[in-house]
Design a protein around this motif. Structure first.
Motif, short mmCIF file in Angstrom:
data_model
loop_
_atom_site.label_atom_id
_atom_site.label_comp_id
_atom_site.label_asym_id
_atom_site.label_seq_id
_atom_site.Cartn_x
_atom_site.Cartn_y
_atom_site.Cartn_z
N UNK A 1 0.40 -1.04 0.14
CA UNK A 1 -0.01 -0.03 -0.10
C UNK A 1 0.70 1.71 -0.36
N UNK A 2 0.23 2.73 -1.13
CA UNK A 2 0.54 3.65 -0.59
C UNK A 2 0.85 4.22 0.62
N UNK A 3 1.73 4.83 1.27
CA UNK A 3 1.75 6.04 3.16
C UNK A 3 1.36 7.13 2.99
N UNK A 4 -0.04 7.55 3.72
CA UNK A 4 0.09 8.80 4.43
C UNK A 4 0.96 8.87 5.48
N UNK A 5 2.04 9.65 5.38
CA UNK A 5 3.17 10.23 7.00
C UNK A 5 2.32 10.90 7.91
N UNK A 6 2.26 11.36 8.23
CA UNK A 6 0.80 11.86 9.70
C UNK A 6 1.99 11.97 10.84
N UNK A 7 2.07 13.41 10.30
CA UNK A 7 3.04 14.06 11.54
C UNK A 7 2.38 14.43 12.64
N UNK A 8 3.07 14.20 13.73
CA UNK A 8 2.20 14.98 15.40
C UNK A 8 2.75 16.90 15.10
N UNK A 9 1.60 17.32 16.28
CA UNK A 9 2.50 18.24 16.58
C UNK A 9 2.99 18.46 17.81
N UNK A 10 3.73 19.54 18.64
CA UNK A 10 3.92 20.49 19.52
C UNK A 10 3.90 19.24 20.57
#
Length: 271
Positions: free
Chosen positions: A68-77
């Protein structure tokens, strides 16, 4: 050492990985893992982050075994990969696919509080994502030919920055939620940048690549970043998807937006 577990165990943590860090024992664990498991996690020592242990998590729709292709999910501070997954990503992904959306994976990673770019300390969470995390995803059975970026607050800024730097050939879509944006270095939160030069070098304003990548920006009307976000949207060559709706800079607003964001990203990521 990386750990491969089911979702009930994975609520305890998540993080990041580099391709060279996967040991033979990890590969053997992956090979024997239950194909119906929806999440795996692991840890690696990130050179880009100064040699600190960095955790990652990958969520897949139930029963998906093909690349599968991926979504890179970036968190907050102040957040983490574990918090991203606990925020409803896994369930939202499963529901979207059950409703007919094309399947994809969501990858979360611990990035600290350095705002996803190289800092004077030498830490570079952005390089960790592009040079360590994404290359290793192929070893986790994902298709890394193109990826998406999704981020909240500090991570929303990071999604815009890293998606633009990876470029339209590799970035299928960017979704920035309540992005941490400021109009000047002096207005930025303490610790977000190392000064005016760092702010200018890592600005997302006026980046040409953002005009060539499908873009969605969501922000609450009561969010403290709403004014700067409106100005940022105004200078884009093409109006992004998403928009402003009642809400603040909080998990309640972010959870409410997530189903629409997943549905928006799915066809773009898998096209």
């Amino acid at each position: 050492m990386p750990d491969i577990t089911r979702r009930s165990v994975l609520r305890l943590g998540a993080g990041a990985v580099g391709a060279a860090a996967l040991s033979a024992s990890v590969r053997n664990s992956l090979a024997s893992a239950d194909p119906a498991a929806t999440m795996v996690t692991g840890t690696f020592i990130s050179a880009a982050r100064g040699g600190i242990p960095t955790r990652w998590a990958i969520a897949r729709p139930p029963g998906q075994t093909a690349p599968l292709r991926a979504v890179i999910a970036l968190h907050g501070k102040g957040s983490s990969a574990a918090a991203v997954m606990a925020g409803g990503v896994e369930g939202g992904l499963a529901q979207a696919v059950a409703a007919g959306s094309p399947p994809f994976a969501v990858v979360a990673v611990d990035g600290g509080g350095s705002y996803w770019h190289r800092r004077a300390s030498g830490e570079d969470a952005g390089a960790m994502v592009t040079d360590e995390l994404i290359p290793m995803l192929a070893e986790q059975g994902l298709d890394t030919s193109r990826v998406g970026f999704l981020g909240w607050s500090m991570g929303g800024y990071g999604a815009l920055l890293l998606g633009a730097r990876l470029g339209p050939a590799r970035t299928a879509a960017i979704c920035a939620v309540s992005p941490a944006l400021w109009l000047s270095a002096g207005a930025a939160a303490p610790g977000a940048f190392d000064g005016a030069e760092d702010f200018a070098a890592n600005s997302v304003w006026g980046l040409p690549a953002l005009g060539s990548i499908p873009l969605r920006i969501d922000c609450g009307t009561s969010d403290p970043f709403a004014a700067a976000t409106k100005e940022f949207i105004a200078q884009l060559p093409t109006p992004p998807a998403g928009g402003f709706s009642p809400g603040g800079h909080d998990a309640g607003y972010w959870r409410a937006q997530l189903p629409g964001e997943i549905a928006w990203m799915a066809p773009l990521l898998t096209a």
